[in-house]
Design an enzyme around this catalytic site. Structure first.
Site, PDB file in Angstrom:
ATOM      1  N   LYS A 232      41.102  52.157  38.363  1.00 21.25           N
ATOM      2  CA  LYS A 232      41.414  50.721  38.236  1.00 21.25           C
ATOM      3  C   LYS A 232      41.378  50.285  36.761  1.00 21.25           C
ATOM      4  O   LYS A 232      42.195  49.466  36.327  1.00 21.25           O
ATOM      5  CB  LYS A 232      40.422  49.909  39.068  1.00 21.25           C
ATOM      6  CG  LYS A 232      40.502  48.402  38.905  1.00 21.25           C
ATOM      7  CD  LYS A 232      41.764  47.774  39.484  1.00 21.25           C
ATOM      8  CE  LYS A 232      41.782  46.275  39.228  1.00 21.25           C
ATOM      9  NZ  LYS A 232      42.978  45.616  39.723  1.00 21.25           N
TER      10      LYS A 232
ATOM     11  N   LYS B 295      36.828  40.669  32.004  1.00 18.96           N
ATOM     12  CA  LYS B 295      35.740  41.514  32.529  1.00 18.96           C
ATOM     13  C   LYS B 295      36.202  42.965  32.676  1.00 18.96           C
ATOM     14  O   LYS B 295      35.506  43.903  32.286  1.00 18.96           O
ATOM     15  CB  LYS B 295      35.296  40.912  33.863  1.00 18.96           C
ATOM     16  CG  LYS B 295      34.396  41.695  34.763  1.00 18.96           C
ATOM     17  CD  LYS B 295      35.089  42.490  35.852  1.00 18.96           C
ATOM     18  CE  LYS B 295      35.978  41.727  36.778  1.00 18.96           C
ATOM     19  NZ  LYS B 295      36.555  42.514  37.865  1.00 18.96           N
TER      20      LYS B 295
ATOM     21  N   SER C  63      36.461  45.155  41.607  1.00 20.68           N
ATOM     22  CA  SER C  63      36.728  45.950  40.394  1.00 20.68           C
ATOM     23  C   SER C  63      35.491  45.855  39.504  1.00 20.68           C
ATOM     24  O   SER C  63      35.242  44.804  38.917  1.00 20.68           O
ATOM     25  CB  SER C  63      37.918  45.377  39.622  1.00 20.68           C
ATOM     26  OG  SER C  63      39.050  45.286  40.438  1.00 20.68           O
TER      27      SER C  63
HETATM   28  P1  NAD Z   1      37.289  35.180  43.284  1.00 17.99           P
HETATM   29  O1  NAD Z   1      36.424  34.696  42.191  1.00 17.99           O
HETATM   30  O2  NAD Z   1      38.427  34.342  43.764  1.00 17.99           O
HETATM   31  O3  NAD Z   1      36.378  35.517  44.590  1.00 17.99           O
HETATM   32  C1  NAD Z   1      35.153  36.172  44.556  1.00 17.99           C
HETATM   33  C2  NAD Z   1      34.298  35.636  45.705  1.00 17.99           C
HETATM   34  O4  NAD Z   1      33.043  36.341  45.754  1.00 17.99           O
HETATM   35  C3  NAD Z   1      33.932  34.153  45.548  1.00 17.99           C
HETATM   36  O5  NAD Z   1      34.314  33.443  46.710  1.00 17.99           O
HETATM   37  C4  NAD Z   1      32.425  34.153  45.314  1.00 17.99           C
HETATM   38  O6  NAD Z   1      31.781  33.008  45.832  1.00 17.99           O
HETATM   39  C5  NAD Z   1      32.012  35.413  46.073  1.00 17.99           C
HETATM   40  N1  NAD Z   1      30.721  35.995  45.656  1.00 17.99           N
HETATM   41  C6  NAD Z   1      30.264  36.253  44.402  1.00 17.99           C
HETATM   42  N2  NAD Z   1      29.054  36.822  44.434  1.00 17.99           N
HETATM   43  C7  NAD Z   1      28.735  36.952  45.749  1.00 17.99           C
HETATM   44  C8  NAD Z   1      27.595  37.478  46.428  1.00 17.99           C
HETATM   45  N3  NAD Z   1      26.574  38.019  45.774  1.00 17.99           N
HETATM   46  N4  NAD Z   1      27.590  37.436  47.790  1.00 17.99           N
HETATM   47  C9  NAD Z   1      28.639  36.891  48.476  1.00 17.99           C
HETATM   48  N5  NAD Z   1      29.749  36.384  47.886  1.00 17.99           N
HETATM   49  C10 NAD Z   1      29.788  36.416  46.535  1.00 17.99           C
HETATM   50  O7  NAD Z   1      37.792  36.618  42.842  1.00 17.99           O
HETATM   51  P2  NAD Z   1      39.036  37.466  43.431  1.00 17.99           P
HETATM   52  O8  NAD Z   1      40.258  37.126  42.640  1.00 17.99           O
HETATM   53  O9  NAD Z   1      39.055  37.397  44.922  1.00 17.99           O
HETATM   54  O10 NAD Z   1      38.601  38.942  42.937  1.00 17.99           O
HETATM   55  C11 NAD Z   1      37.632  39.731  43.630  1.00 17.99           C
HETATM   56  C12 NAD Z   1      37.641  41.129  42.994  1.00 17.99           C
HETATM   57  O11 NAD Z   1      38.952  41.701  43.139  1.00 17.99           O
HETATM   58  C13 NAD Z   1      37.331  41.118  41.479  1.00 17.99           C
HETATM   59  O12 NAD Z   1      36.572  42.248  41.140  1.00 17.99           O
HETATM   60  C14 NAD Z   1      38.722  41.176  40.850  1.00 17.99           C
HETATM   61  O13 NAD Z   1      38.694  41.730  39.558  1.00 17.99           O
HETATM   62  C15 NAD Z   1      39.459  42.038  41.853  1.00 17.99           C
HETATM   63  N6  NAD Z   1      40.926  41.855  41.881  1.00 17.99           N
HETATM   64  C16 NAD Z   1      41.479  40.605  41.872  1.00 17.99           C
HETATM   65  C17 NAD Z   1      42.868  40.483  41.879  1.00 17.99           C
HETATM   66  C18 NAD Z   1      43.557  39.121  41.844  1.00 17.99           C
HETATM   67  O14 NAD Z   1      44.769  39.077  41.571  1.00 17.99           O
HETATM   68  N7  NAD Z   1      42.864  38.017  42.102  1.00 17.99           N
HETATM   69  C19 NAD Z   1      43.689  41.617  41.912  1.00 17.99           C
HETATM   70  C20 NAD Z   1      43.095  42.866  41.967  1.00 17.99           C
HETATM   71  C21 NAD Z   1      41.708  42.978  41.944  1.00 17.99           C
END
Ligand code: NAD
Length: 298
Positions: free
Chosen positions: A173, A241, A98
């Site tokens: 989104k 964010k 997102s």
């Molecule tokens: P998270 O922080 O648990 O995971 C993100 C992962 O990305 C981490 O493991 C981090 O090490 C990795 N990362 C960051 N930069 C990187 C790079 N340059 N190269 C490789 N890996 C990298 O976050 P999440 O909850 O999994 O969310 C991911 C996305 O999905 C976000 O944009 C979030 O807003 C969206 N989202 C999350 C949810 C939720 O409920 N958790 C729901 C809908 C959408």
């Protein structure tokens, strides 16, 4: 089985279960995360480990990225050692993070210059729906690219909708996140009021969930507030964010977003309180502190 090769970059709360569902559906996966233990965990489940996003792209014609914010998507796709350095012409990048819609458009333009197809395809539904493979997926990009990747997205999502051109998935989104934020905050206010009035918040929740106030947000978040359990889920810093990106987009378009702005400030204050990695249902803590009462009664 034998569905083809997919690369996944970003194995956090969302990327991990999404990767597992693709493995289960018979895709062969190559994965990378900046956190090595996340890669090792998926390798145990049967994925091939890569040591950069570039290496992921070299081994798969379709690469999914699932990282936190705009700067992370840019780093993973456009940066040194990123997906575009390894992607061959005709391959596809699907950014499911997102991020700001304008950044999706910038990444899409860079992909087009390299002869690589792009979709922005953020999701809603959180970890439970990522595990079940029933996410709501909102997509921006070209119709033929959307159709070509529909089978893959159907493994991850219960609803998959093409919303418009590049960036439209992320604009959709933002609309989603505005509704969720206002709802979580309202559930917090309602349950704090109930507790301070001497009522049992669980009974109040059960009494109202079947009426007009009931919502998916209420059913997911009221039980967490009542239990005082704020394990993420969806981290406060990620929702802050998203609302920041919504406010920037609103500013560009000339759309005031007063309630979004208020909730974004509350989330910012909670981050300063050390709660950035709590679930966003912990927005109730902000109201609890003001009222000097806890919903859980603890
Ligand atoms: P998270 O922080 O648990 O995971 C993100 C992962 O990305 C981490 O493991 C981090 O090490 C990795 N990362 C960051 N930069 C990187 C790079 N340059 N190269 C490789 N890996 C990298 O976050 P999440 O909850 O999994 O969310 C991911 C996305 O999905 C976000 O944009 C979030 O807003 C969206 N989202 C999350 C949810 C939720 O409920 N958790 C729901 C809908 C959408």
């Amino acid at each position: 089985m034998g569905q083809g090769k997919i690369g996944i970059v970003g194995l956090g709360i969302m990327g991990r279960p999404m990767a597992r569902n693709l493995l289960k559906a018979g895709y062969s996966l190559t994965v990378y995360d900046v956190v090595g233990t996340a890669v090792e965990e998926l390798a145990t489940d049967g994925a091939s480990a890569a040591s950069s996003s570039k290496e992921v792209a070299e081994s798969a014609p379709v690469v999914i990225t699932m990282v936190p914010d705009s700067a992370d998507s840019e780093a993973a796709i456009l940066g040194p050692g990123g997906v575009l350095e390894g992607a061959s012409k005709g391959s596809t990048v699907i950014d499911m993070s997102s991020i700001a819609p304008g950044v999706s458009q910038k990444i899409a333009a860079a992909c087009e210059e390299s002869g690589v197809e792009f979709l922005d395809a953020p999701v809603s539904g959180g970890e439970p729906k990522a595990i079940d493979g029933t996410l709501a997926i909102m997509v921006g990009g070209k119709k033929d690219v959307f159709e070509a990747n529909r089978g893959l997205l159907d493994v991850l999502g219960g609803s998959v909708v093409l919303c418009g051109g590049y960036g439209a998935g992320n604009t959709t989104k933002l609309a989603n996140q505005i509704v969720v934020a206002a709802n979580v905050e309202a559930v917090g206010e309602a349950l704090v009021l109930a507790r301070k009035a001497g009522l049992d918040p669980q009974v109040v929740y059960e009494a109202i969930r079947g009426g007009l106030a009931g919502s998916t947000v209420m059913d997911a978040k009221a039980p967490m507030m009542i239990a005082g359990d704020f394990k993420p889920g969806f981290r406060i810093r990620l929702h802050q964010k998203d609302l920041h990106n919504a406010l920037l987009t609103g500013k560009e378009l000339g759309v005031p977003l007063p309630v979004t702005s208020l909730v974004q400030q509350m989330l910012g204050s909670l981050i300063n309180d050390g709660k950035g990695d709590s679930d966003h249902s912990a927005i109730a803590n902000f109201i609890e502190d003001m009222a000097n009462v806890t919903i859980s009664g603890a």
